[in-house]
Design a protein around this motif. Structure first.
Motif, PDB file in Angstrom:
ATOM      1  N   ALA A  31     -98.022  57.018  74.306  1.00  0.00           N
ATOM      2  CA  ALA A  31     -98.548  56.380  74.317  1.00  0.00           C
ATOM      3  C   ALA A  31    -100.549  57.134  74.157  1.00  0.00           C
ATOM      4  CB  ALA A  31     -99.209  56.384  75.745  1.00  0.00           C
ATOM      5  N   GLU A  35     -99.996  63.244  74.339  1.00  0.00           N
ATOM      6  CA  GLU A  35     -98.017  63.400  74.025  1.00  0.00           C
ATOM      7  C   GLU A  35     -97.730  62.863  72.646  1.00  0.00           C
ATOM      8  OE1 GLU A  35     -96.899  59.447  77.606  1.00  0.00           O
ATOM      9  OE2 GLU A  35     -98.690  59.175  75.775  1.00  0.00           O
ATOM     10  N   VAL A  56    -101.339  52.420  75.841  1.00  0.00           N
ATOM     11  CA  VAL A  56    -101.476  52.483  77.103  1.00  0.00           C
ATOM     12  C   VAL A  56    -100.550  50.944  77.229  1.00  0.00           C
ATOM     13  CG1 VAL A  56    -101.324  52.544  79.664  1.00  0.00           C
ATOM     14  CG2 VAL A  56    -101.888  54.079  78.162  1.00  0.00           C
ATOM     15  N   ALA A  83     -93.936  59.985  82.077  1.00  0.00           N
ATOM     16  CA  ALA A  83     -93.170  58.924  82.670  1.00  0.00           C
ATOM     17  C   ALA A  83     -92.629  59.498  84.354  1.00  0.00           C
ATOM     18  CB  ALA A  83     -91.982  58.831  82.775  1.00  0.00           C
ATOM     19  N   GLY A  84     -92.850  58.605  85.161  1.00  0.00           N
ATOM     20  CA  GLY A  84     -92.350  58.588  86.524  1.00  0.00           C
ATOM     21  C   GLY A  84     -91.131  58.959  86.165  1.00  0.00           C
ATOM     22  N   VAL A 159     -98.259  51.843  87.333  1.00  0.00           N
ATOM     23  CA  VAL A 159     -97.736  52.265  87.553  1.00  0.00           C
ATOM     24  C   VAL A 159     -97.964  52.022  89.412  1.00  0.00           C
ATOM     25  CG1 VAL A 159     -97.994  54.808  88.307  1.00  0.00           C
ATOM     26  CG2 VAL A 159     -98.979  53.984  86.189  1.00  0.00           C
ATOM     27  N   GLU A 179     -89.701  55.642  85.433  1.00  0.00           N
ATOM     28  CA  GLU A 179     -90.891  54.337  84.416  1.00  0.00           C
ATOM     29  C   GLU A 179     -91.878  54.976  83.971  1.00  0.00           C
ATOM     30  OE1 GLU A 179     -92.005  52.339  88.705  1.00  0.00           O
ATOM     31  OE2 GLU A 179     -94.215  53.398  87.737  1.00  0.00           O
ATOM     32  N   ALA A 180     -91.606  54.121  82.559  1.00  0.00           N
ATOM     33  CA  ALA A 180     -93.244  54.173  82.114  1.00  0.00           C
ATOM     34  C   ALA A 180     -93.660  53.168  81.574  1.00  0.00           C
ATOM     35  CB  ALA A 180     -92.712  55.256  81.097  1.00  0.00           C
ATOM     36  N   MET A 181     -94.652  52.982  81.038  1.00  0.00           N
ATOM     37  CA  MET A 181     -95.075  51.838  80.770  1.00  0.00           C
ATOM     38  C   MET A 181     -95.058  50.848  79.151  1.00  0.00           C
ATOM     39  SD  MET A 181     -98.916  52.771  82.769  1.00  0.00           S
ATOM     40  CE  MET A 181     -99.394  51.635  82.402  1.00  0.00           C
ATOM     41  N   GLU A 182     -93.961  51.957  78.413  1.00  0.00           N
ATOM     42  CA  GLU A 182     -93.916  51.261  77.225  1.00  0.00           C
ATOM     43  C   GLU A 182     -93.248  50.824  75.946  1.00  0.00           C
ATOM     44  OE1 GLU A 182     -96.156  54.040  77.706  1.00  0.00           O
ATOM     45  OE2 GLU A 182     -97.705  53.778  78.203  1.00  0.00           O
ATOM     46  N   ARG A 201     -88.438  60.396  77.586  1.00  0.00           N
ATOM     47  CA  ARG A 201     -88.779  60.376  78.749  1.00  0.00           C
ATOM     48  C   ARG A 201     -89.264  61.759  79.666  1.00  0.00           C
ATOM     49  NH1 ARG A 201     -93.041  57.422  78.094  1.00  0.00           N
ATOM     50  NH2 ARG A 201     -92.704  55.614  77.338  1.00  0.00           N
ATOM     51  N   SER A 204     -92.838  63.398  84.266  1.00  0.00           N
ATOM     52  CA  SER A 204     -94.686  64.394  85.182  1.00  0.00           C
ATOM     53  C   SER A 204     -95.135  64.228  86.558  1.00  0.00           C
ATOM     54  CB  SER A 204     -95.704  63.495  84.204  1.00  0.00           C
ATOM     55  OG  SER A 204     -95.669  62.544  84.365  1.00  0.00           O
ATOM     56  N   ARG A 212    -102.426  61.825  91.916  1.00  0.00           N
ATOM     57  CA  ARG A 212    -103.126  61.774  90.394  1.00  0.00           C
ATOM     58  C   ARG A 212    -103.031  63.020  90.465  1.00  0.00           C
ATOM     59  NH1 ARG A 212    -103.196  61.991  85.842  1.00  0.00           N
ATOM     60  NH2 ARG A 212    -103.620  61.426  83.386  1.00  0.00           N
ATOM     61  N   TRP A 215     -99.544  65.181  89.397  1.00  0.00           N
ATOM     62  CA  TRP A 215     -99.013  65.007  87.781  1.00  0.00           C
ATOM     63  C   TRP A 215     -99.234  66.166  87.380  1.00  0.00           C
ATOM     64  CZ3 TRP A 215     -99.490  60.356  85.333  1.00  0.00           C
ATOM     65  CH2 TRP A 215     -99.089  58.760  85.822  1.00  0.00           C
ATOM     66  N   ILE A 217     -98.973  67.447  84.265  1.00  0.00           N
ATOM     67  CA  ILE A 217     -98.699  66.216  83.109  1.00  0.00           C
ATOM     68  C   ILE A 217     -98.168  67.895  81.845  1.00  0.00           C
ATOM     69  CG2 ILE A 217     -99.788  65.567  81.245  1.00  0.00           C
ATOM     70  CD1 ILE A 217    -101.579  63.879  83.391  1.00  0.00           C
TER      71      ILE A 217
HETATM   72  O1  LIG Z   1    -104.880  62.451  81.929  1.00  0.00           O
HETATM   73  C1  LIG Z   1    -103.934  63.200  81.073  1.00  0.00           C
HETATM   74  O2  LIG Z   1    -104.642  64.491  81.485  1.00  0.00           O
HETATM   75  C2  LIG Z   1    -102.959  62.641  80.799  1.00  0.00           C
HETATM   76  C3  LIG Z   1    -102.428  63.220  80.076  1.00  0.00           C
HETATM   77  C4  LIG Z   1    -100.994  63.091  79.175  1.00  0.00           C
HETATM   78  C5  LIG Z   1    -100.496  61.866  79.719  1.00  0.00           C
HETATM   79  C6  LIG Z   1    -101.656  60.564  80.383  1.00  0.00           C
HETATM   80  C7  LIG Z   1    -101.573  58.941  80.644  1.00  0.00           C
HETATM   81  O3  LIG Z   1    -101.753  58.477  82.002  1.00  0.00           O
HETATM   82  C8  LIG Z   1    -100.166  58.554  79.855  1.00  0.00           C
HETATM   83  C9  LIG Z   1     -99.961  56.931  80.787  1.00  0.00           C
HETATM   84  C10 LIG Z   1     -97.969  56.941  80.284  1.00  0.00           C
HETATM   85  O4  LIG Z   1     -97.981  57.955  81.906  1.00  0.00           O
HETATM   86  C11 LIG Z   1     -96.587  57.318  81.887  1.00  0.00           C
HETATM   87  N1  LIG Z   1     -96.163  57.677  82.880  1.00  0.00           N
HETATM   88  C12 LIG Z   1     -96.276  58.463  83.667  1.00  0.00           C
HETATM   89  N2  LIG Z   1     -96.206  58.286  84.444  1.00  0.00           N
HETATM   90  C13 LIG Z   1     -95.712  57.317  85.283  1.00  0.00           C
HETATM   91  C14 LIG Z   1     -95.333  56.583  86.144  1.00  0.00           C
HETATM   92  O5  LIG Z   1     -95.121  56.413  87.335  1.00  0.00           O
HETATM   93  N3  LIG Z   1     -95.284  55.769  86.127  1.00  0.00           N
HETATM   94  C15 LIG Z   1     -95.484  54.936  85.017  1.00  0.00           C
HETATM   95  N4  LIG Z   1     -95.430  55.290  84.444  1.00  0.00           N
HETATM   96  C16 LIG Z   1     -96.277  56.621  84.065  1.00  0.00           C
HETATM   97  C17 LIG Z   1     -96.358  55.610  80.767  1.00  0.00           C
HETATM   98  O6  LIG Z   1     -95.769  55.749  79.632  1.00  0.00           O
HETATM   99  C18 LIG Z   1     -98.531  55.559  80.311  1.00  0.00           C
HETATM  100  O7  LIG Z   1     -98.240  55.218  78.987  1.00  0.00           O
HETATM  101  C19 LIG Z   1    -102.976  61.304  81.184  1.00  0.00           C
END
Ligand SMILES: O=C(O)c1cccc(C(=O)CC[C@H]2O[C@@H](n3cnc4c(=O)[nH]cnc43)[C@H](O)[C@@H]2O)c1
Length: 236
Positions: A31, A35, A56, A83-84, A159, A179-182, A201, A204, A212, A215, A217
């Protein structure tokens, strides 16, 4: 490899040749840039792989993936990122390899509850992964002493941010680990082009009430880097 054209090639040599031919061009779709950079560190410059940050959410992921497919040929596409994790199924810092990619919010809300598009006759909310390869990747990650689950991964446009939604998802899809978004966006693009797909995945955060600051990360990106280096070996 057998270089003598006149001698028969053994079964195991056939398998090796098939594997190396099958995965010479692999597209990995994350995304966001951090990553993508973690995946690239794990791949250590392996020229078989191309890694893009496709945006995303499922729509950006699908469009970015389809755009790459229109311009180049690939043998495999991997949706990868953080991912979560569902509590009790995938802890923070661990890995999940998708056994199935499910669009968990693709359907209709009714008075009796959520109904998937499958039930309504409008396509399918899930896409099958390359099962044998997903199993091999999981086994290789375990052999490298990584904690990994082979389980369905959900794709959501939103999310999850409450205990109620997390519980409802866990009850509706009890096997799901993350769960994730892509993933579903990448998978639909792959399915429409006849290209095998995987989803990988690194967890995080726990799925549930939004926090938040909790997380992890950095830990997830470190796990994603390790997993990418193992993916490279599995596809060798
Ligand atoms: O803020 C940051 O430093 C940062 C670093 C790496 C990635 C991010 C994102 O916000 C990526 C968003 C991405 O992560 C997936 N994700 C992660 N946790 C969840 C969740 O609990 N539910 C759904 N998606 C999640 C998702 O695929 C987003 O695209 C920020």
């Amino acid at each position: 490899m057998n270089t003598n054209n006149s001698s028969p090639t053994s079964h195991s040599e056939h398998e090796h040749i098939h594997q190396s031919v099958a995965y010479q061009r692999v597209l990995i779709v994350t995304a966001v840039d951090v990553e993508r950079d973690a995946v690239l560190r794990g791949l250590e410059g392996d020229s078989r792989f191309e890694v893009i940050a496709g945006g995303v959410g499922p729509a950006s992921a699908a469009a970015s993936t389809a755009t790459k497919f229109a311009r180049d040929n690939y043998d495999l596409v991997v949706s990868a990122g953080i991912a979560g994790g569902f509590t009790g199924r995938a802890a923070v810092g661990t890995l999940v390899v998708a056994s199935e990619i499910i669009a968990a919010d693709l359907g209709v809300e009714t008075a009796e509850g959520f109904r998937r598009v499958d039930e309504l006759g409008f396509g399918s909310a899930s896409v099958a992964v390359e099962t044998e390869l997903a199993s091999r990747l999981t086994a290789a990650l375990k052999a490298a002493e990584q904690t990994v689950a082979l389980a369905p991964v959900l794709t959501l446009s939103t999310v999850t941010g409450t205990a109620e939604t997390a519980a409802a998802l866990a009850q509706r899809i009890p096997e799901a680990a993350a769960e994730a978004m892509e993933g579903y966006g990448v998978a639909v693009a792959a399915q429409q082009s006849g290209i095998p797909v995987l989803e990988l995945r690194a967890i995080s955060n726990p799925i549930g009430p939004r926090d938040r600051d909790a997380w992890r990360i950095g830990d997830a990106l470190a796990a994603l880097q390790v997993a990418s280096s193992i993916l490279k070996e599995v596809l060798r």
